[in-house]
Design a protein around this motif. Structure first.
Motif, PDB file in Angstrom:
ATOM      1  N   MET A   1       0.850  -1.173   0.000  1.00  0.00           N
ATOM      2  CA  MET A   1       0.000   0.000   0.000  1.00  0.00           C
ATOM      3  C   MET A   1       0.898   1.240   0.000  1.00  0.00           C
ATOM      4  O   MET A   1       2.104   1.158   0.244  1.00  0.00           O
ATOM      5  CB  MET A   1      -0.903  -0.005   1.232  1.00  0.00           C
ATOM      6  N   TYR A   2       0.298   2.404  -0.270  1.00  0.00           N
ATOM      7  CA  TYR A   2       1.111   3.622  -0.310  1.00  0.00           C
ATOM      8  C   TYR A   2       1.786   3.860   1.049  1.00  0.00           C
ATOM      9  O   TYR A   2       2.935   4.313   1.097  1.00  0.00           O
ATOM     10  CB  TYR A   2       0.251   4.812  -0.693  1.00  0.00           C
ATOM     11  N   ALA A   3       1.094   3.526   2.120  1.00  0.00           N
ATOM     12  CA  ALA A   3       1.684   3.681   3.450  1.00  0.00           C
ATOM     13  C   ALA A   3       2.931   2.818   3.599  1.00  0.00           C
ATOM     14  O   ALA A   3       3.884   3.197   4.299  1.00  0.00           O
ATOM     15  CB  ALA A   3       0.656   3.315   4.522  1.00  0.00           C
ATOM     16  N   ASP A   4       2.953   1.656   2.948  1.00  0.00           N
ATOM     17  CA  ASP A   4       4.136   0.787   2.991  1.00  0.00           C
ATOM     18  C   ASP A   4       5.259   1.342   2.125  1.00  0.00           C
ATOM     19  O   ASP A   4       6.432   1.293   2.517  1.00  0.00           O
ATOM     20  CB  ASP A   4       3.766  -0.619   2.518  1.00  0.00           C
ATOM     21  N   LEU A   5       4.907   1.868   0.956  1.00  0.00           N
ATOM     22  CA  LEU A   5       5.926   2.452   0.078  1.00  0.00           C
ATOM     23  C   LEU A   5       6.618   3.634   0.752  1.00  0.00           C
ATOM     24  O   LEU A   5       7.826   3.850   0.576  1.00  0.00           O
ATOM     25  CB  LEU A   5       5.293   2.903  -1.238  1.00  0.00           C
ATOM     26  N   MET A   6       5.859   4.410   1.530  1.00  0.00           N
ATOM     27  CA  MET A   6       6.450   5.580   2.196  1.00  0.00           C
ATOM     28  C   MET A   6       7.502   5.189   3.228  1.00  0.00           C
ATOM     29  O   MET A   6       8.327   6.011   3.609  1.00  0.00           O
ATOM     30  CB  MET A   6       5.342   6.408   2.854  1.00  0.00           C
TER      31      MET A   6
ATOM     32  N   THR B   1      16.043   0.745  -2.074  1.00  0.00           N
ATOM     33  CA  THR B   1      15.323  -0.524  -1.908  1.00  0.00           C
ATOM     34  C   THR B   1      14.970  -1.104  -3.269  1.00  0.00           C
ATOM     35  O   THR B   1      14.491  -0.413  -4.161  1.00  0.00           O
ATOM     36  CB  THR B   1      14.041  -0.314  -1.094  1.00  0.00           C
ATOM     37  N   ILE B   2      15.226  -2.391  -3.422  1.00  0.00           N
ATOM     38  CA  ILE B   2      14.987  -3.077  -4.686  1.00  0.00           C
ATOM     39  C   ILE B   2      13.626  -3.772  -4.644  1.00  0.00           C
ATOM     40  O   ILE B   2      13.289  -4.448  -3.670  1.00  0.00           O
ATOM     41  CB  ILE B   2      16.076  -4.138  -4.962  1.00  0.00           C
ATOM     42  N   LEU B   3      12.840  -3.605  -5.690  1.00  0.00           N
ATOM     43  CA  LEU B   3      11.549  -4.277  -5.833  1.00  0.00           C
ATOM     44  C   LEU B   3      11.597  -5.161  -7.073  1.00  0.00           C
ATOM     45  O   LEU B   3      11.710  -4.656  -8.196  1.00  0.00           O
ATOM     46  CB  LEU B   3      10.418  -3.246  -5.971  1.00  0.00           C
ATOM     47  N   SER B   4      11.542  -6.449  -6.876  1.00  0.00           N
ATOM     48  CA  SER B   4      11.569  -7.375  -8.008  1.00  0.00           C
ATOM     49  C   SER B   4      10.305  -7.220  -8.840  1.00  0.00           C
ATOM     50  O   SER B   4       9.247  -6.825  -8.339  1.00  0.00           O
ATOM     51  CB  SER B   4      11.692  -8.816  -7.515  1.00  0.00           C
TER      52      SER B   4
ATOM     53  N   HIS C   1      10.441   8.712   0.674  1.00  0.00           N
ATOM     54  CA  HIS C   1       9.395   9.626   1.139  1.00  0.00           C
ATOM     55  C   HIS C   1       9.954  10.530   2.231  1.00  0.00           C
ATOM     56  O   HIS C   1      10.656  10.079   3.135  1.00  0.00           O
ATOM     57  CB  HIS C   1       8.232   8.798   1.678  1.00  0.00           C
ATOM     58  N   THR C   2       9.637  11.829   2.152  1.00  0.00           N
ATOM     59  CA  THR C   2      10.202  12.772   3.121  1.00  0.00           C
ATOM     60  C   THR C   2       9.158  13.625   3.834  1.00  0.00           C
ATOM     61  O   THR C   2       9.508  14.428   4.690  1.00  0.00           O
ATOM     62  CB  THR C   2      11.193  13.724   2.423  1.00  0.00           C
ATOM     63  N   GLY C   3       7.880  13.503   3.490  1.00  0.00           N
ATOM     64  CA  GLY C   3       6.860  14.345   4.111  1.00  0.00           C
ATOM     65  C   GLY C   3       5.565  13.593   4.327  1.00  0.00           C
ATOM     66  O   GLY C   3       5.536  12.367   4.375  1.00  0.00           O
ATOM     67  N   ASP C   4       4.474  14.322   4.452  1.00  0.00           N
ATOM     68  CA  ASP C   4       3.183  13.728   4.772  1.00  0.00           C
ATOM     69  C   ASP C   4       2.211  13.702   3.601  1.00  0.00           C
ATOM     70  O   ASP C   4       1.096  13.221   3.720  1.00  0.00           O
ATOM     71  CB  ASP C   4       2.518  14.487   5.937  1.00  0.00           C
ATOM     72  N   THR C   5       2.597  14.263   2.466  1.00  0.00           N
ATOM     73  CA  THR C   5       1.678  14.317   1.332  1.00  0.00           C
ATOM     74  C   THR C   5       2.264  13.573   0.149  1.00  0.00           C
ATOM     75  O   THR C   5       3.427  13.161   0.147  1.00  0.00           O
ATOM     76  CB  THR C   5       1.407  15.779   0.914  1.00  0.00           C
ATOM     77  N   ILE C   6       1.455  13.421  -0.889  1.00  0.00           N
ATOM     78  CA  ILE C   6       1.884  12.684  -2.077  1.00  0.00           C
ATOM     79  C   ILE C   6       2.992  13.409  -2.825  1.00  0.00           C
ATOM     80  O   ILE C   6       3.734  12.817  -3.601  1.00  0.00           O
ATOM     81  CB  ILE C   6       0.666  12.440  -2.992  1.00  0.00           C
ATOM     82  N   GLU C   7       3.109  14.717  -2.610  1.00  0.00           N
ATOM     83  CA  GLU C   7       4.150  15.484  -3.274  1.00  0.00           C
ATOM     84  C   GLU C   7       5.458  15.479  -2.499  1.00  0.00           C
ATOM     85  O   GLU C   7       6.348  16.284  -2.752  1.00  0.00           O
ATOM     86  CB  GLU C   7       3.693  16.945  -3.467  1.00  0.00           C
ATOM     87  N   SER C   8       5.612  14.579  -1.553  1.00  0.00           N
ATOM     88  CA  SER C   8       6.737  14.634  -0.616  1.00  0.00           C
ATOM     89  C   SER C   8       7.993  13.934  -1.104  1.00  0.00           C
ATOM     90  O   SER C   8       8.905  13.715  -0.311  1.00  0.00           O
ATOM     91  CB  SER C   8       6.316  14.029   0.724  1.00  0.00           C
TER      92      SER C   8
ATOM     93  N   SER D   1       1.203   9.223  -9.105  1.00  0.00           N
ATOM     94  CA  SER D   1       0.196  10.267  -9.287  1.00  0.00           C
ATOM     95  C   SER D   1      -1.049  10.026  -8.436  1.00  0.00           C
ATOM     96  O   SER D   1      -1.616  10.972  -7.886  1.00  0.00           O
ATOM     97  CB  SER D   1      -0.205  10.356 -10.769  1.00  0.00           C
ATOM     98  N   ARG D   2      -1.496   8.778  -8.333  1.00  0.00           N
ATOM     99  CA  ARG D   2      -2.685   8.442  -7.523  1.00  0.00           C
ATOM    100  C   ARG D   2      -2.424   7.133  -6.798  1.00  0.00           C
ATOM    101  O   ARG D   2      -2.441   6.068  -7.406  1.00  0.00           O
ATOM    102  CB  ARG D   2      -3.929   8.305  -8.397  1.00  0.00           C
ATOM    103  N   PRO D   3      -2.163   7.181  -5.512  1.00  0.00           N
ATOM    104  CA  PRO D   3      -1.902   5.944  -4.775  1.00  0.00           C
ATOM    105  C   PRO D   3      -3.189   5.153  -4.542  1.00  0.00           C
ATOM    106  O   PRO D   3      -4.290   5.702  -4.497  1.00  0.00           O
ATOM    107  CB  PRO D   3      -1.326   6.441  -3.441  1.00  0.00           C
ATOM    108  N   ASP D   4      -3.018   3.841  -4.374  1.00  0.00           N
ATOM    109  CA  ASP D   4      -4.119   2.960  -3.956  1.00  0.00           C
ATOM    110  C   ASP D   4      -5.375   3.166  -4.808  1.00  0.00           C
ATOM    111  O   ASP D   4      -6.482   3.252  -4.292  1.00  0.00           O
ATOM    112  CB  ASP D   4      -4.448   3.174  -2.480  1.00  0.00           C
ATOM    113  N   VAL D   5      -5.194   3.238  -6.123  1.00  0.00           N
ATOM    114  CA  VAL D   5      -6.340   3.400  -7.024  1.00  0.00           C
ATOM    115  C   VAL D   5      -7.300   2.235  -6.865  1.00  0.00           C
ATOM    116  O   VAL D   5      -8.524   2.402  -6.834  1.00  0.00           O
ATOM    117  CB  VAL D   5      -5.855   3.502  -8.485  1.00  0.00           C
ATOM    118  N   VAL D   6      -6.748   1.037  -6.788  1.00  0.00           N
ATOM    119  CA  VAL D   6      -7.515  -0.175  -6.518  1.00  0.00           C
ATOM    120  C   VAL D   6      -6.782  -0.934  -5.430  1.00  0.00           C
ATOM    121  O   VAL D   6      -5.558  -1.068  -5.477  1.00  0.00           O
ATOM    122  CB  VAL D   6      -7.650  -1.062  -7.779  1.00  0.00           C
TER     123      VAL D   6
END
Length: 411
Positions: free
Chosen positions: A288-293, A299-302, A316-323, A333-338
């Motif tokens: 989830m986006y919270a995990d990516l932050m 970090t490597i993602l296969s 991630h360095t802040g609290d918003t998507i622009e961080s 651009s849009r986290p957790d769309v589905v």
């Protein structure tokens, strides 16, 4: 002459206009998600996966009761299933009469209901078009009903589920629930019922033990079907098509994280995404986006493409998507769309570029222990040859591989 990538795109769009009928036990069935995903606000707050159908009892009890299936209606409150706990889509019930349920003294009405309930909408007309021996996954993990049919009299084709005839088809159909009345009830389903052919001898104990190991994949298949429908309705039809094409491969995963371009972005120039979808799928990790932050730079993602991975190039360095979170230098651009129990999809601005070993100095030397990259070779000028995009140059500095890739092999 049109470029290869544009030709691939046009082929994909033509295919997207065609309905892909997959098997009923796999990606088939007519599914409608109960809740459509909505766009995330600019200041994003991570949303949890959609709640399961907690109001199933409120829907099923009055429907079954009004149709005269009192035994099944009383069994609904006690209905428990790993699939139903995460499935919020439509369902089909093959309902035995009260007398049939009561005739089996040793049978549990709850088990009967669970093994007569199928996720997805299957009307009588749709059932009549299924191939002989088609398997329908029930809400009991790893157990399937087998649909067969015979040429009937003037009234039409006779349809059977595990040998029990549907005598009162389409008793109820409101687009969320379909109820068919059947003559009798289906006996306890075998753990190998999703693999057995009609008339096949009962399985051995070793076969049963082996089949139980794969019961969990049923939930993955349901979650894939749910995600495909949500994506198609949310403007990601090309990705939904790709997931249908690669459904056999995706259904073997435990879970997955997918980075997506919407249809508009692909039309606007993200053509290379069509031939590189597998490079945008992280297998067996639900991020989830919270995990990516929480992931560190480097970090490597296969991915599903052997030997090709994604890299967290900016943490991630802040609290918003622009961080500042970037993957292969591309922002989300849009986290957790589905998102559901097994699939999460994040929207990105453009296809991920492929990074070379010489790109790694730009990460400040921060590389995870399981990195696939060797120590970077220095160029004569000491500058890495890379595809780079950052706030200073916007997204125009990013590019993707230009070599043509076959659509079917690369999705």
């Amino acid at each position: 002459m049109a470029s290869p990538s544009l030709l691939h795109l046009l082929a994909a769009l033509l295919l997207a206009l065609v309905s892909f009928p997959g098997t009923a036990a796999g990606a088939g069935g007519h599914l409608q998600p109960a809740v459509a995903s909505s766009p995330s606000p600019a200041g994003f707050s991570p949303q949890p996966p959609r709640e399961p159908a907690q109001q199933a009892a409120a829907i099923l009890v009055p429907v079954l009761s009004n149709l005269g299936f009192q035994e099944l209606a009383m069994a609904v409150p006690g209905l428990s299933s790993p699939l139903l706990s995460v499935w919020s889509g439509p369902i089909t019930i093959f309902a035995p009469s009260d007398d049939s349920v009561r005739s089996c003294i040793s049978c549990s009405p709850t088990r009967i209901l669970r093994e007569h309930l199928v996720p997805g909408l299957f009307s009588h007309v749709q059932l009549s078009t299924l191939a002989f021996g088609t398997k329908l996954e029930t809400s009991s993990p790893g157990r399937c009903l087998t649909v067969t049919s015979t040429a009937g009299d003037a009234s039409g084709v006779k349809i059977f589920v595990d040998g029990v005839q549907i005598t009162r088809p389409d008793l109820f159909n409101d687009g969320r629930v379909i109820v068919h009345g059947i003559q009798g009830f289906v006996g306890p389903l075998s753990p190998l019922s999703c693999n057995q052919s009609p008339g096949q001898s009962p399985p051995s104990q070793d076969e049963i033990a082996s089949a139980s190991v794969h019961a969990g994949s049923t939930i993955v298949r349901l979650m894939l079907r749910d995600a495909i429908v949500q994506l198609k309705e949310s403007g990601y039809s090309i990705l939904a098509l790709a997931m249908r094409v690669k459904y056999p491969e995706l259904s073997t995963l435990q879970n997955m994280t997918i980075f997506a371009l919407d249809d508009a972005a692909i039309f606007a120039g993200g053509h290379s995404y069509v031939t590189n979808v597998r490079f945008h799928v992280v297998p067996n990790r639900l991020l989830m986006y919270a995990d990516l932050m929480k992931l560190r730079a480097g970090t490597i993602l296969s991915t599903l493409v052997h030997g090709q991975s994604l890299v967290i190039t900016h943490a991630h360095t802040g609290d918003t998507i622009e961080s500042g979170l970037r993957i292969n230098y591309v922002p989300i651009s849009r986290p957790d769309v589905v998102c559901n129990l097994k699939v999460v999809v994040h929207s990105i601005f453009l296809p991920f570029p492929h990074l070379l070993p010489s790109d790694m100095p730009l990460l400040g030397g921060v590389i995870a222990a399981d990195s696939i990259f060797e120590p970077p070779a220095q160029t004569p000028a000491g500058v890495a040859s890379t595809v780079f995009c950052d706030a200073a140059v916007g997204l125009r500095g990013c590019s993707a591989p230009t070599s043509p890739v076959d659509f079917d092999d690369s999705l």
